[in-house]
Scaffold this active site. Sequence first.
Site, mmCIF file in Angstrom:
data_model
loop_
_atom_site.group_PDB
_atom_site.id
_atom_site.type_symbol
_atom_site.label_atom_id
_atom_site.label_comp_id
_atom_site.label_asym_id
_atom_site.label_seq_id
_atom_site.Cartn_x
_atom_site.Cartn_y
_atom_site.Cartn_z
ATOM 1 N N ASP A 98 15.675 136.476 25.021
ATOM 2 C CA ASP A 98 15.155 136.306 26.463
ATOM 3 C C ASP A 98 15.711 137.162 27.476
ATOM 4 O OD1 ASP A 98 15.460 134.396 29.253
ATOM 5 O OD2 ASP A 98 16.853 132.805 27.856
ATOM 6 N N LEU A 99 15.022 137.613 27.936
ATOM 7 C CA LEU A 99 15.817 138.432 29.338
ATOM 8 C C LEU A 99 16.204 137.920 30.545
ATOM 9 C CD1 LEU A 99 12.178 140.475 29.447
ATOM 10 C CD2 LEU A 99 13.958 141.282 28.099
ATOM 11 N N TYR A 131 13.551 138.035 36.849
ATOM 12 C CA TYR A 131 12.755 139.137 38.701
ATOM 13 C C TYR A 131 14.092 139.756 39.247
ATOM 14 C CZ TYR A 131 9.431 134.993 37.996
ATOM 15 O OH TYR A 131 8.851 134.500 37.855
ATOM 16 N N ARG A 136 26.078 135.625 40.681
ATOM 17 C CA ARG A 136 26.512 134.274 40.600
ATOM 18 C C ARG A 136 28.530 134.184 40.100
ATOM 19 N NH1 ARG A 136 22.144 133.568 34.848
ATOM 20 N NH2 ARG A 136 20.428 134.396 35.996
ATOM 21 N N ASP A 165 9.789 135.619 30.737
ATOM 22 C CA ASP A 165 11.100 136.230 29.700
ATOM 23 C C ASP A 165 11.280 135.766 29.147
ATOM 24 O OD1 ASP A 165 11.477 133.401 31.004
ATOM 25 O OD2 ASP A 165 13.133 134.117 32.483
ATOM 26 N N GLU A 166 10.425 135.189 27.885
ATOM 27 C CA GLU A 166 10.900 134.891 26.752
ATOM 28 C C GLU A 166 9.876 135.126 25.908
ATOM 29 O OE1 GLU A 166 12.945 131.244 25.922
ATOM 30 O OE2 GLU A 166 12.480 130.405 28.330
#
Length: 353
Positions: free
Chosen positions: A56-57, A61, A93, A148-149
Amino acid sequence: MEKRGVEPEPEGGRDEEEDAAPAMERAEAGVAGGSPVHDQVVPAGSSSSRVIVHVDLDCFYAQVEMISNPELKDKPLGVQQKYLVVTCNYEARKLGVKKLMNVRDAKEKCPQLVLINGEDLTRYREMSYKVTELLEEFSPVVERLGFDENFVDLTEMVGKRLQQLQSDELAALTVSGHVYNNQAVNLRDLLHVRLLVGSQIAAEMREAMYIQLGLTGCAGVASNKLLAKLVSGVFKPNQQTVLLPESSQDLIHSLNHIKEIPGIGYKTAKRLEALGISNVRDLQTFSSKILEKELGISVAQRIQKLSLGEDHSPVTPSGPPQSFSEEDSLKKCSSEIEAKNKIEELLASLLNR
C-alpha cells in the site's frame, strides 16, 4: 475499470499513524525454539502455507507530486479534486489535514497548505503501472487494487528461497519489520519460517520501489489476502508488519466495526446492522441459517468466513486492462451543450490513453 476520481480509501481504518520510520527498517522480533527443522512438510497448495503481501503506497498522489517537484517535499501538500483534498502528505496530516477533507476546512486547519490540482490522473496512472511492473519482477502473481495497492503472492518464491538456504542460514533468520502483537517467532514452525522469508522479500520490494521509483509504502505479510491487507496498515507510513497465524484472531477482533472488513461493502453492512450485527464477534457467532436466509447462502458463508479471518481467494494477476473508461463528477450539468462539451472532453482523454 479505471475511474477519474479520488484515491481509493483504505478499508482498514488505520491511516493516520504519524510515526515515520527510517527508509528501510529491519527490526528483529523475538525468536523462540532452537535450530529450524527441514522435515516439516506443508502442502504447497494449502491456504495456510501461502505467503501473501499487500503493498500500500503512502499518500500516493502526493508522493507523485513531490517526486515531480522536490521543493514540495517538506511543505504541507494536498492534492485537490473538485472541492476535496483527496490525499495529503504527512507534513499536512501533522497539521490537522485529513484525506477527503473539504478544501475550505483544510485551509482553515492549515493556512500554509499547498494545493495541487489532481484532476488529471495520467501521471498517477503511469506511476501506478510502473509499481506493478516492478513488483512483477519479484513474482508474476500480482493483483492491482486501484492505483496505490497491490497484492503479491510470494508462495512459490518463498519455497524456492527456503530450498536454497543452508541450516545455519535458516537458524539466523530474522523478521524484516514488525511482528503483529510482538509475537515471538518460532523457527521450528515452518509457517513462521515461510512468513519470515516473505517479510524479507517484502522489504526488498519496498526498497526497490524507493530506489527505482522514489516511492515509499507499507506492506503486510500474512497467509491470505484479507489478513495481509488488514495488517499492512497497522504501522504507517513506510513500514511493514508480519502477521503470524496465532495472532490472526487478535487482529480481526481489533476492528471496531464489520464495515472495516475488506469484502463487506456499505449495503451489506447496513443489512447486517439491521440484524443487530455491528462488530466482528457478532458476525462470528450469528446464526448461519438466519444469515443465509437473509443474504443468500454464498454471501452469508463468504462474509462469515471473512469474520473468522478465512480467505481462500487467489491473487489474480491483473494483466492488461480489460476496459478503459473516463468519468468525472459535476456539481451541475443542466444543458445539452454542457453535457456534450463534457463528453467531448472525456472522449478526448480516453482516446489519448
